[in-house]
Design an enzyme around this catalytic site. Structure first.
Site, PDB file in Angstrom:
ATOM      1  N   HIS A 161      -9.120  -0.862  18.473  1.00 34.81           N
ATOM      2  CA  HIS A 161      -8.907   0.440  17.831  1.00 34.81           C
ATOM      3  C   HIS A 161     -10.254   0.984  17.356  1.00 34.81           C
ATOM      4  O   HIS A 161     -10.498   1.147  16.173  1.00 34.81           O
ATOM      5  CB  HIS A 161      -7.943   0.254  16.656  1.00 34.81           C
ATOM      6  CG  HIS A 161      -7.483   1.527  16.032  1.00 34.81           C
ATOM      7  ND1 HIS A 161      -7.044   2.610  16.754  1.00 34.81           N
ATOM      8  CD2 HIS A 161      -7.385   1.895  14.727  1.00 34.81           C
ATOM      9  CE1 HIS A 161      -6.695   3.576  15.924  1.00 34.81           C
ATOM     10  NE2 HIS A 161      -6.903   3.172  14.691  1.00 34.81           N
TER      11      HIS A 161
ATOM     12  N   ARG B 107     -11.200   5.773   5.693  1.00 36.91           N
ATOM     13  CA  ARG B 107     -12.546   6.311   5.981  1.00 36.91           C
ATOM     14  C   ARG B 107     -12.783   7.643   5.289  1.00 36.91           C
ATOM     15  O   ARG B 107     -11.845   8.402   5.047  1.00 36.91           O
ATOM     16  CB  ARG B 107     -12.664   6.571   7.487  1.00 36.91           C
ATOM     17  CG  ARG B 107     -12.849   5.345   8.283  1.00 36.91           C
ATOM     18  CD  ARG B 107     -13.394   5.708   9.649  1.00 36.91           C
ATOM     19  NE  ARG B 107     -12.372   6.085  10.612  1.00 36.91           N
ATOM     20  CZ  ARG B 107     -12.644   6.585  11.805  1.00 36.91           C
ATOM     21  NH1 ARG B 107     -13.896   6.824  12.165  1.00 36.91           N
ATOM     22  NH2 ARG B 107     -11.678   6.863  12.652  1.00 36.91           N
TER      23      ARG B 107
ATOM     24  N   ASN C 249      -7.620  -0.713   8.379  1.00 39.95           N
ATOM     25  CA  ASN C 249      -8.780  -0.762   9.282  1.00 39.95           C
ATOM     26  C   ASN C 249      -9.946  -1.547   8.698  1.00 39.95           C
ATOM     27  O   ASN C 249     -10.027  -1.671   7.477  1.00 39.95           O
ATOM     28  CB  ASN C 249      -9.234   0.677   9.575  1.00 39.95           C
ATOM     29  CG  ASN C 249      -8.452   1.281  10.732  1.00 39.95           C
ATOM     30  OD1 ASN C 249      -8.275   0.638  11.756  1.00 39.95           O
ATOM     31  ND2 ASN C 249      -7.992   2.500  10.548  1.00 39.95           N
TER      32      ASN C 249
ATOM     33  N   GLY D   5       0.882  -1.173   0.000  1.00 32.64           N
ATOM     34  CA  GLY D   5       0.000   0.000   0.000  1.00 32.64           C
ATOM     35  C   GLY D   5       0.913   1.213   0.000  1.00 32.64           C
ATOM     36  O   GLY D   5       1.670   1.425   0.957  1.00 32.64           O
TER      37      GLY D   5
ATOM     38  N   ASP E  70       2.132  -1.372  -4.695  1.00 31.63           N
ATOM     39  CA  ASP E  70       0.710  -1.023  -4.802  1.00 31.63           C
ATOM     40  C   ASP E  70       0.129  -1.765  -6.002  1.00 31.63           C
ATOM     41  O   ASP E  70       0.843  -2.469  -6.728  1.00 31.63           O
ATOM     42  CB  ASP E  70       0.516   0.507  -4.930  1.00 31.63           C
ATOM     43  CG  ASP E  70      -0.790   0.975  -4.283  1.00 31.63           C
ATOM     44  OD1 ASP E  70      -1.860   0.485  -4.703  1.00 31.63           O
ATOM     45  OD2 ASP E  70      -0.739   1.814  -3.375  1.00 31.63           O
TER      46      ASP E  70
ATOM     47  N   ASN F 226     -11.962  -4.063   2.719  1.00 35.46           N
ATOM     48  CA  ASN F 226     -10.605  -4.305   3.208  1.00 35.46           C
ATOM     49  C   ASN F 226     -10.330  -5.769   3.530  1.00 35.46           C
ATOM     50  O   ASN F 226      -9.185  -6.211   3.432  1.00 35.46           O
ATOM     51  CB  ASN F 226     -10.299  -3.368   4.389  1.00 35.46           C
ATOM     52  CG  ASN F 226     -10.042  -1.937   3.902  1.00 35.46           C
ATOM     53  OD1 ASN F 226     -10.021  -1.681   2.698  1.00 35.46           O
ATOM     54  ND2 ASN F 226      -9.857  -1.012   4.818  1.00 35.46           N
TER      55      ASN F 226
ATOM     56  N   GLY G  71      -0.074   4.434  -0.462  1.00 30.24           N
ATOM     57  CA  GLY G  71      -0.927   5.625  -0.415  1.00 30.24           C
ATOM     58  C   GLY G  71      -0.365   6.653   0.561  1.00 30.24           C
ATOM     59  O   GLY G  71       0.856   6.838   0.652  1.00 30.24           O
ATOM     60  N   GLN G  72      -1.264   7.297   1.310  1.00 27.09           N
ATOM     61  CA  GLN G  72      -0.842   8.367   2.219  1.00 27.09           C
ATOM     62  C   GLN G  72       0.059   7.833   3.331  1.00 27.09           C
ATOM     63  O   GLN G  72       1.118   8.391   3.600  1.00 27.09           O
ATOM     64  CB  GLN G  72      -2.083   9.031   2.843  1.00 27.09           C
ATOM     65  CG  GLN G  72      -2.961   9.762   1.850  1.00 27.09           C
ATOM     66  CD  GLN G  72      -2.381  11.119   1.471  1.00 27.09           C
ATOM     67  OE1 GLN G  72      -1.175  11.295   1.345  1.00 27.09           O
ATOM     68  NE2 GLN G  72      -3.246  12.086   1.288  1.00 27.09           N
ATOM     69  N   ILE G  73      -0.389   6.759   3.990  1.00 29.05           N
ATOM     70  CA  ILE G  73       0.456   6.227   5.076  1.00 29.05           C
ATOM     71  C   ILE G  73       1.699   5.583   4.474  1.00 29.05           C
ATOM     72  O   ILE G  73       2.814   5.781   4.970  1.00 29.05           O
ATOM     73  CB  ILE G  73      -0.315   5.227   5.965  1.00 29.05           C
ATOM     74  CG1 ILE G  73      -1.559   5.879   6.565  1.00 29.05           C
ATOM     75  CG2 ILE G  73       0.578   4.703   7.092  1.00 29.05           C
ATOM     76  CD1 ILE G  73      -2.419   4.973   7.435  1.00 29.05           C
TER      77      ILE G  73
HETATM   78  N1  APR Z   1      -2.851  -4.426  -2.814  1.00 30.77           N
HETATM   79  C1  APR Z   1      -1.998  -3.421  -2.521  1.00 30.77           C
HETATM   80  N2  APR Z   1      -2.386  -2.147  -2.329  1.00 30.77           N
HETATM   81  C2  APR Z   1      -3.695  -1.888  -2.437  1.00 30.77           C
HETATM   82  C3  APR Z   1      -4.652  -2.890  -2.734  1.00 30.77           C
HETATM   83  C4  APR Z   1      -4.176  -4.204  -2.929  1.00 30.77           C
HETATM   84  N3  APR Z   1      -5.013  -5.197  -3.232  1.00 30.77           N
HETATM   85  N4  APR Z   1      -5.856  -2.296  -2.778  1.00 30.77           N
HETATM   86  C5  APR Z   1      -5.686  -0.996  -2.512  1.00 30.77           C
HETATM   87  N5  APR Z   1      -4.366  -0.745  -2.315  1.00 30.77           N
HETATM   88  C6  APR Z   1      -3.715   0.541  -2.078  1.00 30.77           C
HETATM   89  C7  APR Z   1      -4.402   1.714  -2.758  1.00 30.77           C
HETATM   90  O1  APR Z   1      -4.132   1.724  -4.163  1.00 30.77           O
HETATM   91  C8  APR Z   1      -3.813   2.893  -2.017  1.00 30.77           C
HETATM   92  O2  APR Z   1      -2.664   3.415  -2.672  1.00 30.77           O
HETATM   93  O3  APR Z   1      -3.738   0.899  -0.706  1.00 30.77           O
HETATM   94  C9  APR Z   1      -3.415   2.299  -0.655  1.00 30.77           C
HETATM   95  C10 APR Z   1      -4.157   2.915   0.498  1.00 30.77           C
HETATM   96  O4  APR Z   1      -3.750   4.252   0.573  1.00 30.77           O
HETATM   97  P1  APR Z   1      -4.740   5.449   0.925  1.00 30.77           P
HETATM   98  O5  APR Z   1      -6.004   5.291   0.148  1.00 30.77           O
HETATM   99  O6  APR Z   1      -3.986   6.715   0.781  1.00 30.77           O
HETATM  100  O7  APR Z   1      -5.100   5.178   2.465  1.00 30.77           O
HETATM  101  P2  APR Z   1      -4.184   5.470   3.748  1.00 30.77           P
HETATM  102  O8  APR Z   1      -4.547   6.785   4.323  1.00 30.77           O
HETATM  103  O9  APR Z   1      -2.768   5.184   3.458  1.00 30.77           O
HETATM  104  O10 APR Z   1      -4.782   4.367   4.750  1.00 30.77           O
HETATM  105  C11 APR Z   1      -4.621   2.991   4.483  1.00 30.77           C
HETATM  106  O11 APR Z   1      -4.718   2.361   6.796  1.00 30.77           O
HETATM  107  O12 APR Z   1      -5.224   3.569   8.733  1.00 30.77           O
HETATM  108  C12 APR Z   1      -5.705   2.695   7.750  1.00 30.77           C
HETATM  109  O13 APR Z   1      -8.046   3.241   7.648  1.00 30.77           O
HETATM  110  C13 APR Z   1      -6.828   3.317   6.957  1.00 30.77           C
HETATM  111  O14 APR Z   1      -7.525   1.270   5.927  1.00 30.77           O
HETATM  112  C14 APR Z   1      -6.812   2.467   5.710  1.00 30.77           C
HETATM  113  C15 APR Z   1      -5.321   2.156   5.532  1.00 30.77           C
END
Ligand code: APR
Length: 311
Positions: free
Chosen positions: A178, A85, A123, A10, A34, A98, A12-14
């Protein structure tokens, strides 16, 4: 000595912030993974961070990918894959989507990283880490959920703001799931060794406890398009660092319990020791009747959500 390899599932942001912090702390080489549609962003974040390394004087490798083969052999995997969320949603609302994503991630990491220490962040956390644990079949010492470090850090930040002192002098921890019924343990919160109850009136402490429980939602309402990412990333990095550097830090995490705190067969937030063997120990303390009731309520919520995953 070979450098450690850290896989971020993943990007994304985190995920992006995890990569930045891992590189700045020189924890090891970082691979941002990703889905194919987001591979460009994963590669872009890797390249962007690689270009700040000369400025900060750190040497690690960074790569972005959508191929599981590229994360093979990672020492640590931090899983943030999934959807975050949006305003009006609870963490539980993310469950259906998820669970599917975590299941796919689990099947792949089982294949390519059978020896990794895995930190789940997606989450609803307690249900996602349980799903990942069940589907990989990895030992409980190597599968842990990130929630307590974040919740405790929020609690500490709010206490420090209220008392007007340095955050590092505030010690506190949060037990349980959590969710909005997590259990910030006021009895164990101190400011420079002084119990917080000596420094703040009851109603202010209650307000801080309430804000801690809802802190994730407060950020969702402010961001509007997603949830918190800086503090979650820093929290997961603290756990990864304790593992990689065998620091044996005491960190509240979602750990698989087999009788501790009277809980069996569930992931639940408790203080653990993280070192080179992963989750090396669960630290137990006896709870008051009131605390036990709060923990029980949180446990019921976790169990309800886990039951819906049908793992
Ligand atoms: N395999 C790998 N990555 C994936 C998949 C998958 N099958 N499906 C989605 N993703 C990627 C998305 O493409 C995205 O880049 O997961 C990333 C999630 O990033 P964000 O949407 O920016 O979410 P983020 O704020 O990082 O939070 C991720 O952590 O705290 C928890 O609730 C939050 O469930 C969320 C997760």
């Amino acid at each position: 000595m070979a450098r450690s390899k850290i896989a971020l599932i993943g990007a994304g942001q985190i995920g992006g912030n995890l990569a930045l912090l891992a590189a700045q702390r020189e924890l090891g080489d970082v691979v941002l993974f990703d889905v194919p549609a987001a591979e460009g962003a994963a590669k872009g974040k890797a390249l962007d961070i690689a270009q700040l390394l000369p400025v900060v004087g750190r040497n690690v490798g960074l790569a972005g990918t959508s191929k599981y083969e590229d994360v093979a052999g990672a020492d640590v995997c931090i899983i943030t894959a999934g959807i975050p969320r949006k305003p009006g949603m609870s963490r539980e609302d993310l469950l259906g989507t998820n669970v599917r994503i975590i299941s796919e991630v689990a099947e792949n990491l089982k294949r390519v990283c059978p020896h990794a220490f895995c930190i789940v962040v997606s989450n609803p956390l307690d249900a996602m880490v349980y799903t990942f644990f069940k589907l990989t079949g990895f030992p409980k010492q190597r599968v842990v959920g990130m929630a307590g470090v974040l919740d405790s850090s929020r609690f500490r930040a709010f206490v420090a703001m209220e008392v007007g002192v340095a955050v590092e002098d505030v010690t506190a921890f949060v037990l349980g799931g959590h969710g909005d019924d997590m259990v910030p343990l006021v009895r164990c919160c101190s400011v420079g060794g002084i119990p917080v109850t000596e420094l703040l009136p009851k109603d202010r402490i209650e307000a801080i406890v309430d804000r801690t429980r809802k802190a994730g939602g407060e950020l969702v309402a402010l961001y509007k398009t997603g949830s918190a990412y800086y503090a979650p990333a820093a929290s997961a990095i603290a756990m990864a660092e304790s593992y990689l550097r065998d620091k044996k830090r005491v960190l509240p995490c979602a750990a698989y319990l087999e009788g501790e705190y009277g809980v069996r067969g569930t992931y639940f937030g408790v203080p653990v020791v993280i070192g080179r063997s992963g989750v090396e120990r669960v630290l137990e303390l006896s709870l008051s009747v009131e605390e036990q009731a709060a923990v029980h309520k949180s446990l019921e919520s976790v169990r309800r959500t886990v039951a819906e995953t049908k793992v």
